[in-house]
Scaffold this active site. Structure first.
Site, PDB file in Angstrom:
ATOM      1  N   ILE A 463      19.977  33.981  13.392  1.00  6.74           N
ATOM      2  CA  ILE A 463      20.674  33.631  14.639  1.00  6.74           C
ATOM      3  C   ILE A 463      22.191  33.627  14.434  1.00  6.74           C
ATOM      4  O   ILE A 463      22.962  33.459  15.361  1.00  6.74           O
ATOM      5  CB  ILE A 463      20.164  32.267  15.175  1.00  6.74           C
ATOM      6  CG1 ILE A 463      20.583  32.034  16.625  1.00  6.74           C
ATOM      7  CG2 ILE A 463      20.614  31.133  14.280  1.00  6.74           C
ATOM      8  CD1 ILE A 463      19.928  30.841  17.273  1.00  6.74           C
ATOM      9  N   GLY A 464      22.600  33.844  13.196  1.00  2.00           N
ATOM     10  CA  GLY A 464      24.030  33.903  12.902  1.00  2.00           C
ATOM     11  C   GLY A 464      24.405  32.953  11.775  1.00  2.00           C
ATOM     12  O   GLY A 464      25.563  32.851  11.368  1.00  2.00           O
ATOM     13  N   GLY A 466      23.349  33.052   8.661  1.00  3.57           N
ATOM     14  CA  GLY A 466      23.361  33.629   7.318  1.00  3.57           C
ATOM     15  C   GLY A 466      21.990  33.623   6.654  1.00  3.57           C
ATOM     16  O   GLY A 466      21.876  33.480   5.437  1.00  3.57           O
ATOM     17  N   SER A 504      17.374  23.557  14.499  1.00  6.78           N
ATOM     18  CA  SER A 504      17.976  23.431  13.157  1.00  6.78           C
ATOM     19  C   SER A 504      16.912  23.556  12.067  1.00  6.78           C
ATOM     20  O   SER A 504      16.995  22.911  11.032  1.00  6.78           O
ATOM     21  CB  SER A 504      18.723  22.103  13.009  1.00  6.78           C
ATOM     22  OG  SER A 504      19.689  21.954  14.015  1.00  6.78           O
ATOM     23  N   THR A 507      16.315  27.251   8.067  1.00 11.87           N
ATOM     24  CA  THR A 507      16.458  27.209   6.618  1.00 11.87           C
ATOM     25  C   THR A 507      15.421  26.286   5.970  1.00 11.87           C
ATOM     26  O   THR A 507      14.796  26.679   4.981  1.00 11.87           O
ATOM     27  CB  THR A 507      17.903  26.834   6.240  1.00 11.87           C
ATOM     28  OG1 THR A 507      18.783  27.643   7.015  1.00 11.87           O
ATOM     29  CG2 THR A 507      18.177  27.087   4.782  1.00 11.87           C
ATOM     30  N   GLY A 691      18.200  21.243   7.927  1.00 12.04           N
ATOM     31  CA  GLY A 691      19.069  22.006   8.822  1.00 12.04           C
ATOM     32  C   GLY A 691      20.114  21.110   9.452  1.00 12.04           C
ATOM     33  O   GLY A 691      19.924  19.906   9.543  1.00 12.04           O
ATOM     34  N   GLY A 693      22.462  22.713  12.147  1.00 16.75           N
ATOM     35  CA  GLY A 693      23.186  23.445  13.193  1.00 16.75           C
ATOM     36  C   GLY A 693      23.433  22.588  14.413  1.00 16.75           C
ATOM     37  O   GLY A 693      24.464  22.702  15.063  1.00 16.75           O
ATOM     38  N   GLU A 694      22.486  21.722  14.735  1.00 14.08           N
ATOM     39  CA  GLU A 694      22.628  20.915  15.946  1.00 14.08           C
ATOM     40  C   GLU A 694      23.436  19.632  15.740  1.00 14.08           C
ATOM     41  O   GLU A 694      24.350  19.361  16.506  1.00 14.08           O
ATOM     42  CB  GLU A 694      21.242  20.634  16.537  1.00 14.08           C
ATOM     43  CG  GLU A 694      20.727  21.869  17.257  1.00 14.08           C
ATOM     44  CD  GLU A 694      19.242  21.855  17.526  1.00 14.08           C
ATOM     45  OE1 GLU A 694      18.473  21.843  16.543  1.00 14.08           O
ATOM     46  OE2 GLU A 694      18.847  21.860  18.692  1.00 14.08           O
TER      47      GLU A 694
END
Lengths: 734, 70, 329
Positions: A463-464, A466, A504, A507, A691, A693-694
């Site tokens: 999703i960006g 990596g 999130s 990973t 994770g 991201g959020e």
């Protein structure tokens, strides 16, 4: 079948041995303080050069022989009966190969898909849209949250109230809590609709071969798009293949098969040719989802010592014609109160449906709660950070407050006298929380080839964040080889299953599967090397590009030499993500500090600095980890200061569905961002990854809101904090 | 013959959590206040009957447009 | 976007002839024209590409002043040493516009002739007064960025960054058309919606703005240009203010002044009231404040944009003080 391992769980200074049961074929989980060769080392993205040079193939870049271009006609009306759709003139236009109409008989928001065409080029498709004749019967509409809630408001759904049944959470007795308080604060906070603005718009390329459908889709969940298409077209799952090689952002809006993907497939079926449908930026703003708005009535009470006695939220928000506007998450979990009540009510209105967006509900709730906390702290004459410490029950966050405060200079900045001029500085702090442990399900395959190359194959998508880089690093670490040897194949439902990139969870869900597969492959490689090295496989290890005897590293074979002993062309092994073990804590903390400067005469806010402290599990790549937090903070700055969907009350349309008028953070609006991670050994999976991201996005706007309050001495209780609102707040002070 | 599952969610109902499955393979329909729903039949947050789609309304056979997820 | 052809005329006369014809639109940097095409606001049969016309190029000194060709890019204006030194406000206005990428493409002519940013005007589904419809949606709708002065029947604000600064220096537009050439002071070039709500200036069909001519700056002229923007990167001003001051030799007294606001009215808004407050007086913070107050005298804010009145007052004051080199305490 299973075995017991003892893990050191917790976080710095608070580690304790915990025995967990793991399946037999799980590699021993990576441990706190493990010495890595690759994991944890700052590593540039393996596909960075491809992206920078334009060689990376996004859905937008897909071009197939004979491919047609699709375009979508949208309702210009917020509410209208669709009486007829005449496609005949469009169909007759030279170059047009297919034309379809959607099934709806009512348009419930301006921007709703009504019809679509496919033609030999995009311009012809646009010409054809102009030839479609739609007969609408305009209906009354409502596009404002306040109005939609009023008795007698226009109904979005026939004869139904727009106000849905509330969701209530409570414990203790809120009345008693408020009565016991030495100080009570009550106010209403408002947050706007934010749109995802993925840089790559939604869209797909669809191609049929008989009854087999292949779709290249700008998606954050290739398997979910596959499943949705299979259901929609009543096809067996194995007849649908979905590919997402590269993805330009999703933020929650690209989970399943959305209208444009179905439209591409329907047009392709009718035209008997591949069709590409990529949305316009306008379509992106109008119809692909958004973060709902909110009106949050907050009541907080605290005793003289600063302990919260009551937390109350009465919230309304609109997911447009959809649901999901709740914001109670932070109220339920950031601070402890013996008495708590939250009531969340979704309200329908004639605007585009919401979709999950980076920590759904949390930035809204965090802004309201944290600014209310500051307003109450002021009543109690308490230091705002101290007030939070008193009511925080998460030990990781307690440490994060300390780390952040020191890094940020909270004490020094708090003590600094306010400027007497028009430029006022202020500081704020807000808490974040999340729960991103990852899920079971993902499968990975790892293949070693005779020439020493290694392929990691897993049906996830990047999703960006990596993903290719992170998976390659995990594989290289487990196999003891250099990163360049690993090639990651992702983004194709022809590969082993993986979950969507959302929540999130990418990973923590994918790395354990890849690691397990690599561990299994390693066993096979060790068995190949064992006779040559004259040792038992169990005495061998893979390290430094060799397979060597653990107690006598001089007895070794290079990884390539071992691969040359592969009997066929390749050797492969599978791995799976097993369910989470019983770990340490299921929640994640985090906090962010912000410093702003407000031009009090012009009402313009600039964010100078953000310190973001978040818990992480094992960090695989510090560079991509930091990028995640940077992205969350930037999105938060936009949410705090600029972004809002603006609906015209006369026409019921969004007036700013462009990159010009929907204001995103630009380079000069970017603050200095300092990111720190507190590594938490949570012991839920074999890589120890969590994770984030959020959570990286949850607290930013709240911290900025608190900083603005500190700077100007009055709260700005509505986001975005545009100059008109800042000046209006200043006026209430004067 | 197997009885239709009276307690299941409709084949066409989607929400973010339903894009994940439990360790025993069931779609997760978390009825949280932040759940956004889509009906795959209409591609909208409403069913073919024009009424809102959600985890409660699209659960069980009372609704005319319900289809069992096999 | 409709289908169109692009013609590159051989010379200026050819360009003027072409542009006299129905359905012909001039193309220079293309920053705004391409947007207007995409939004179906214009649907020309032919784009007349002006980029090869030598008369539209170059920055030259002329009679103590400067001639800036209409094709000059904004970044050239921002960086030109003579403009920076003698017409500071103009260089600053060019530098404040858009982004580096756009400044490398956008032209002076295009900046003056660009259409308004009004979100109703730019919306493909809205047929507003400016597009020949029967009403302006701003007064009854979302008008936070709209006009506080000079509005009605259309309430757009003029989007040019350069125009207020150029007008502050008394610049003229050099125009060539089918019937020869003319020169018009920029201050008189822009027209209010009461004249014709569908246009923002008096450029006639077939006419091409070939250059902007700046007269020699008055001796002792100092200037400044400021914008108040929500975002610091890539945003349109909420209010812009250009101030040009001419000091009497050897004193703080302001001998002459021009104060021009941007983004507050359908045209660049010169404020004689503000100028009166400072001309003939020694300049100090109080005078500048009075000029700021005067600059919005008679303002009629709409439902959402009264805050722009407050911002304009401050920005005018700050621009005057900045031009004068007076630090506020």
């Amino acid at each position: 079948m299973s075995r017991r391992v003892t893990l050191n769980l917790g976080f710095e200074g608070h580690l304790q041995p915990v025995t967990v049961v793991i399946p037999d074929d799980e590699p021993t989980p990576w441990q706190w303080g493990e010495r890595f060769e690759i994991v944890g080392k700052p590593t540039p993205r393996v596909d960075g050069a491809l992206k920078a040079t334009g060689a990376a193939r996004y859905t937008y870049d897909i071009s197939l022989p004979g491919m047609l271009y699709g375009a979508i006609l949208r309702s210009p009306y917020p509410h209208a009966r669709i009486k007829s759709v005449d496609l005949s003139r469009a169909r007759r236009l030279s170059g047009v190969r297919a034309a379809i109409r959607m099934d709806d008989t009512v348009a419930r928001f301006a921007g709703q898909e009504v019809a679509a065409v496919a033609a030999i080029d995009y311009e012809t498709a646009l010409d054809a849209l102009r030839l479609i004749k739609v007969e609408y019967e305009e209906l009354p509409f409502v596009v404002d949250l306040d109005m939609a809630m009023m008795p007698g408001a226009v109904s979005v759904f026939e004869n139904g109230s727009n106000v849905q049944r509330p969701t209530v959470n409570e414990h203790g007795d809120i009345k008693r809590g408020l009565a016991a308080a030495a100080a009570v604060h009550e106010a209403v906070y408002a947050t706007p609709v934010q749109t995802h603005v993925s840089l790559e718009v939604h869209g797909s390329v669809a191609e049929w071969d008989g009854d087999e459908l292949t779709v290249w889709s700008s998606s954050q969940g290739i398997f979910t798009v596959r499943d949705d298409l299979a259901v929609y077209f009543s096809l067996p799952h194995n007849k649908v293949r979905v590919i997402t090689e590269y993805l330009g952002g999703g933020f929650g809006s690209k989970f399943g098969a959305k209208p444009e993907t179905v439209i591409a497939a329907r047009l392709a079926r009718e035209a008997r040719a591949p069709v590409k449908v990529m949305l316009t930026r306008e379509g992106e703003h109008l119809a692909t989802g958004n973060r709902p708005d909110s009106l949050q009535k907050v009541r907080l009470g605290a005793d003289r010592g600063g302990k919260l006695t009551a937390i109350e939220l009465v919230q309304h928000g609109s997911g447009g014609i959809g649901a999901g506007s709740g914001s109670a998450g932070p109220f339920l979990s950031l601070y402890h109160s013996p008495n708590l009540r939250t009531e969340e009510t979704n309200v329908f209105m004639n605007t585009g449906p919401s979709s999950p967006m980076r920590a759904p509900g949390w930035p809204q709730g965090c802004f309201a709660l944290e600014l209310a906390m500051d307003e109450l702290a002021r009543k109690l004459s308490l230091d705002r950070l101290e007030f939070r410490r008193l009511n925080n029950s998460n030990p990781v966050r307690a440490l994060e407050f300390d780390i952040g405060a020191k890094l940020f200079g909270w004490k020094e900045k708090s003590a600094a006298p306010k400027s007497s001029g028009p430029f006022k500085r202020g500081i704020g702090v807000a808490s974040a929380a999340w729960h991103a442990l990852g899920v079971s399900g993902p499968q990975a395959q790892v293949i070693a080839y005779r020439d020493g190359r290694v392929q990691v194959v897993i049906g996830t998508q990047d999703i960006g964040t990596g993903t290719r880089t992170i998976l390659a690093m995990v594989a290289a670490e487990e196999l003891g080889v250099e990163l360049a040897r690993i090639e990651c194949q992702i983004g194709d439902t022809g590969y082993p299953f993986s979950v969507p990139s959302g929540g999130s969870m990418t990973t923590p869900s994918t790395t354990p599967a890849v690691r397990q597969a690599c561990a299994h492959l390693k066993e096979k490689l060790l068995r190949l090397a064992a006779p040559v090295l004259g040792a038992e496989p169990s005495d061998l290890e893979a390290r430094g590009g060799t397979i060597r005897v653990r107690f006598d590293p001089s007895r070794k074979m290079s990884f390539e030499d071992v691969c040359r002993r592969i009997p066929g062309d390749s050797l492969s092994a599978e791995g799976e993500r097993v369910p989470n073990y019983e770990g340490y804590r299921k929640d994640q903390a985090g906090c962010q500090f912000a410093e702003v400067e407000v031009d009090t005469e012009l009402g313009i806010v600039r964010v100078l600095k953000v310190v973001a402290v978040h818990d992480a599990g094992q960090i695989i790549d510090p560079l991509t980890a930091r990028s995640q937090v940077n992205g969350g903070v930037l999105m938060g700055v936009g949410y705090a200061l600029f972004e809002t969907r603006r609906m015209d009350p006369q026409l019921g349309i969004m007036v700013n569905p462009t990159m010009d008028d929907y204001k995103l953070v630009g380079p000069l609006d970017v603050p200095e961002i300092d990111v720190r991670f507190v590594e938490v050994a949570n012991g839920f999976n074999n890589t120890g990854v969590m994770g984030f991201g959020e959570p990286a996005h949850v607290a930013t706007a709240a911290a900025i809101g608190c900083a603005v309050y500190d700077a100007i001495g009055v709260p700005v209780r509505s986001l975005p904090m545009t100059p008109d609102r800042v000046l209006a707040a200043m006026e209430t002070k004067a | 013959m197997a009885q239709p599952n009276q307690t299941a969610h409709c084949l066409y109902l989607r929400t973010k959590s339903a894009y994940f499955r439990t360790a025993s393979g069931e779609r997760i329909f978390d009825e949280s206040s932040t759940a956004c729903y889509t009906c795959l039949k209409t591609l909208r947050p409403l069913g073919p009957d024009g009424m809102p789609a959600d985890a409660q309304a699209c659960h069980g056979r009372e609704r005319g447009c319900f289809e069992e997820d096999r | 976007m409709n289908r169109f052809e692009v013609i590159t005329p051989a010379d200026l006369a050819h360009a003027a002839r072409l542009l006299s014809g129905e359905g012909h639109v001039a193309l220079a940097g293309g920053v705004d024209v391409i947007d207007l095409l995409k939004l179906d606001i214009i649907a020309p049969a032919t784009l007349v590409n002006l980029k090869n016309l030598p008369e539209l190029r170059g920055i030259e000194s002329r009679a103590g002043g400067l001639r800036i060709g209409a094709l000059t890019q904004l970044h050239e204006v921002a960086e030109h040493p003579l403009i920076r030194e003698h017409y500071t406000a103009v260089a600053d206005a060019a530098r404040e516009a858009a982004t580096p990428q756009i400044r490398n493409l956008a032209t002076v002519g295009g900046n003056l002739l660009q259409r308004p940013r009004c979100w109703y005007f730019r919306h493909p589904d809205v047929h507003c007064l400016k597009k020949g419809g029967d009403r302006c949606y701003a007064p009854g709708g979302l008008n936070r960025y709209h006009a506080i002065l000079g509005g009605g029947p259309s309430f757009i604000v003029h989007p040019s960054n350069l125009a207020p600064a150029l007008i502050a220096f008394g610049a003229s537009a050099k125009i060539v058309g089918p019937s020869g050439q003319r020169s018009v002071e920029l201050e008189k070039f822009f027209t209010l919606p009461t004249v014709d709500p569908r246009r923002e200036n008096n450029l006639e069909p077939g006419e091409v703005v070939v250059a902007v001519e700046l007269p020699a700056p008055p001796a002792g002229a100092k200037s400044a240009y400021l914008e108040a923007r929500e975002k610091q990167s890539f945003d349109w001003p909420l209010v812009a203010a250009a101030a040009m001051l001419v000091g009497a030799p050897g004193s703080h007294t302001v001998h002459d002044a021009r104060i021009v606001l941007g983004a507050v009215a359908p045209i660049p808004w010169r404020s004689p009231d503000a100028e009166k407050e400072i001309i003939g007086h020694p300049l100090d913070a109080e005078r500048a404040r009075a000029a700021g107050e005067a600059s919005v005298r008679g303002a009629h804010p709409l439902s959402d944009n009264a805050y722009k009145v407050a911002i304009a007052k401050v920005l005018v004051r700050r621009a005057i003080l900045k031009a004068a080199g007076i630090e506020e305490t």
